[in-house]
Write a protein that holds these residues in place. Structure first.
Motif, PDB file in Angstrom:
ATOM      1  N   MET A  39       0.601  -1.351  -0.030  1.00  0.00           N
ATOM      2  CA  MET A  39       0.072  -0.023   0.033  1.00  0.00           C
ATOM      3  C   MET A  39       0.939   1.338   0.036  1.00  0.00           C
ATOM      4  O   MET A  39       0.266   2.179   0.060  1.00  0.00           O
ATOM      5  CB  MET A  39      -1.026   0.098   1.444  1.00  0.00           C
ATOM      6  CG  MET A  39      -2.052  -0.990   1.201  1.00  0.00           C
ATOM      7  SD  MET A  39      -3.245  -0.963   2.386  1.00  0.00           S
ATOM      8  CE  MET A  39      -3.822   0.874   1.867  1.00  0.00           C
ATOM      9  N   ASP A  40       2.162   1.176   0.142  1.00  0.00           N
ATOM     10  CA  ASP A  40       2.967   2.317   0.243  1.00  0.00           C
ATOM     11  C   ASP A  40       2.878   3.219  -0.964  1.00  0.00           C
ATOM     12  O   ASP A  40       2.704   4.365  -0.938  1.00  0.00           O
ATOM     13  CB  ASP A  40       4.335   1.878   0.386  1.00  0.00           C
ATOM     14  CG  ASP A  40       5.421   2.972   0.656  1.00  0.00           C
ATOM     15  OD1 ASP A  40       4.942   3.958   1.518  1.00  0.00           O
ATOM     16  OD2 ASP A  40       6.530   3.098  -0.043  1.00  0.00           O
ATOM     17  N   LYS A  41       2.848   2.643  -2.057  1.00  0.00           N
ATOM     18  CA  LYS A  41       2.822   3.328  -3.254  1.00  0.00           C
ATOM     19  C   LYS A  41       1.538   4.125  -3.524  1.00  0.00           C
ATOM     20  O   LYS A  41       1.443   5.270  -3.887  1.00  0.00           O
ATOM     21  CB  LYS A  41       2.935   2.652  -4.418  1.00  0.00           C
ATOM     22  CG  LYS A  41       2.688   3.165  -5.959  1.00  0.00           C
ATOM     23  CD  LYS A  41       3.710   4.282  -6.336  1.00  0.00           C
ATOM     24  CE  LYS A  41       3.649   4.776  -7.534  1.00  0.00           C
ATOM     25  NZ  LYS A  41       3.973   6.245  -7.736  1.00  0.00           N
ATOM     26  N   ASP A  45       0.722   8.162  -3.679  1.00  0.00           N
ATOM     27  CA  ASP A  45      -0.009   8.945  -4.654  1.00  0.00           C
ATOM     28  C   ASP A  45      -1.138   9.555  -4.128  1.00  0.00           C
ATOM     29  O   ASP A  45      -1.411  10.666  -4.576  1.00  0.00           O
ATOM     30  CB  ASP A  45      -0.995   7.770  -5.506  1.00  0.00           C
ATOM     31  CG  ASP A  45       0.265   7.048  -6.462  1.00  0.00           C
ATOM     32  OD1 ASP A  45       1.628   7.396  -6.891  1.00  0.00           O
ATOM     33  OD2 ASP A  45       0.013   6.007  -7.168  1.00  0.00           O
ATOM     34  N   LEU A  46      -1.828   9.078  -3.025  1.00  0.00           N
ATOM     35  CA  LEU A  46      -2.899   9.780  -2.595  1.00  0.00           C
ATOM     36  C   LEU A  46      -2.453  11.203  -1.800  1.00  0.00           C
ATOM     37  O   LEU A  46      -3.048  11.973  -1.880  1.00  0.00           O
ATOM     38  CB  LEU A  46      -3.517   8.929  -1.290  1.00  0.00           C
ATOM     39  CG  LEU A  46      -4.744   9.378  -0.388  1.00  0.00           C
ATOM     40  CD1 LEU A  46      -5.807   9.894  -1.370  1.00  0.00           C
ATOM     41  CD2 LEU A  46      -5.132   8.499   0.655  1.00  0.00           C
ATOM     42  N   THR A  47      -1.370  10.910  -1.011  1.00  0.00           N
ATOM     43  CA  THR A  47      -0.468  12.276  -0.495  1.00  0.00           C
ATOM     44  C   THR A  47      -0.482  13.277  -1.799  1.00  0.00           C
ATOM     45  O   THR A  47      -0.571  14.269  -1.333  1.00  0.00           O
ATOM     46  CB  THR A  47       0.693  11.982   0.334  1.00  0.00           C
ATOM     47  OG1 THR A  47       0.311  10.866   1.098  1.00  0.00           O
ATOM     48  CG2 THR A  47       1.313  13.135   0.846  1.00  0.00           C
ATOM     49  N   GLN A  48      -0.013  12.941  -2.771  1.00  0.00           N
ATOM     50  CA  GLN A  48       0.227  13.851  -3.900  1.00  0.00           C
ATOM     51  C   GLN A  48      -0.803  14.400  -4.497  1.00  0.00           C
ATOM     52  O   GLN A  48      -1.224  15.599  -4.568  1.00  0.00           O
ATOM     53  CB  GLN A  48       1.161  13.253  -4.896  1.00  0.00           C
ATOM     54  CG  GLN A  48       2.589  12.779  -4.669  1.00  0.00           C
ATOM     55  CD  GLN A  48       3.173  12.053  -5.639  1.00  0.00           C
ATOM     56  OE1 GLN A  48       2.822  11.836  -6.696  1.00  0.00           O
ATOM     57  NE2 GLN A  48       4.445  11.830  -5.556  1.00  0.00           N
ATOM     58  N   SER A  49      -1.990  13.647  -4.635  1.00  0.00           N
ATOM     59  CA  SER A  49      -3.185  14.065  -4.968  1.00  0.00           C
ATOM     60  C   SER A  49      -3.882  15.084  -4.069  1.00  0.00           C
ATOM     61  O   SER A  49      -4.507  15.973  -4.409  1.00  0.00           O
ATOM     62  CB  SER A  49      -4.169  12.906  -4.937  1.00  0.00           C
ATOM     63  OG  SER A  49      -3.861  11.994  -6.165  1.00  0.00           O
ATOM     64  N   ILE A  50      -3.746  14.818  -2.683  1.00  0.00           N
ATOM     65  CA  ILE A  50      -4.178  15.834  -1.623  1.00  0.00           C
ATOM     66  C   ILE A  50      -3.545  16.954  -1.809  1.00  0.00           C
ATOM     67  O   ILE A  50      -3.990  18.130  -1.677  1.00  0.00           O
ATOM     68  CB  ILE A  50      -4.291  15.170  -0.330  1.00  0.00           C
ATOM     69  CG1 ILE A  50      -5.417  13.960  -0.147  1.00  0.00           C
ATOM     70  CG2 ILE A  50      -4.318  16.301   0.664  1.00  0.00           C
ATOM     71  CD1 ILE A  50      -5.105  13.178   1.222  1.00  0.00           C
TER      72      ILE A  50
END
Length: 60
Positions: A39-41, A45-50
């Protein structure tokens, strides 16, 4: 039988490692570790989207 592909060797090595870890640490611990690593990737990706969403809202 069949064609040998480099990826097959990687899968075999990963399988051996997981078996060894399972024997040493137990099945639940190995599964938890695998899920966290896989789930790290997705979390990155979620952090970048936020962050992009935050910047878009800030610009408005």
């Amino acid at each position: 039988m069949g064609v040998h592909v480099q990826g097959d060797a990687d899968v075999a090595v990963a399988h051996q490692v997981l078996q060894g870890l399972g024997a040493q640490y137990g099945f639940p611990m190995v599964i938890s570790w695998y899920l966290l690593v896989s789930m790290d990737k997705k979390l990155e990706d979620l952090t970048q989207s936020i962050e992009r969403l935050r910047m878009a809202v800030k610009m408005e």
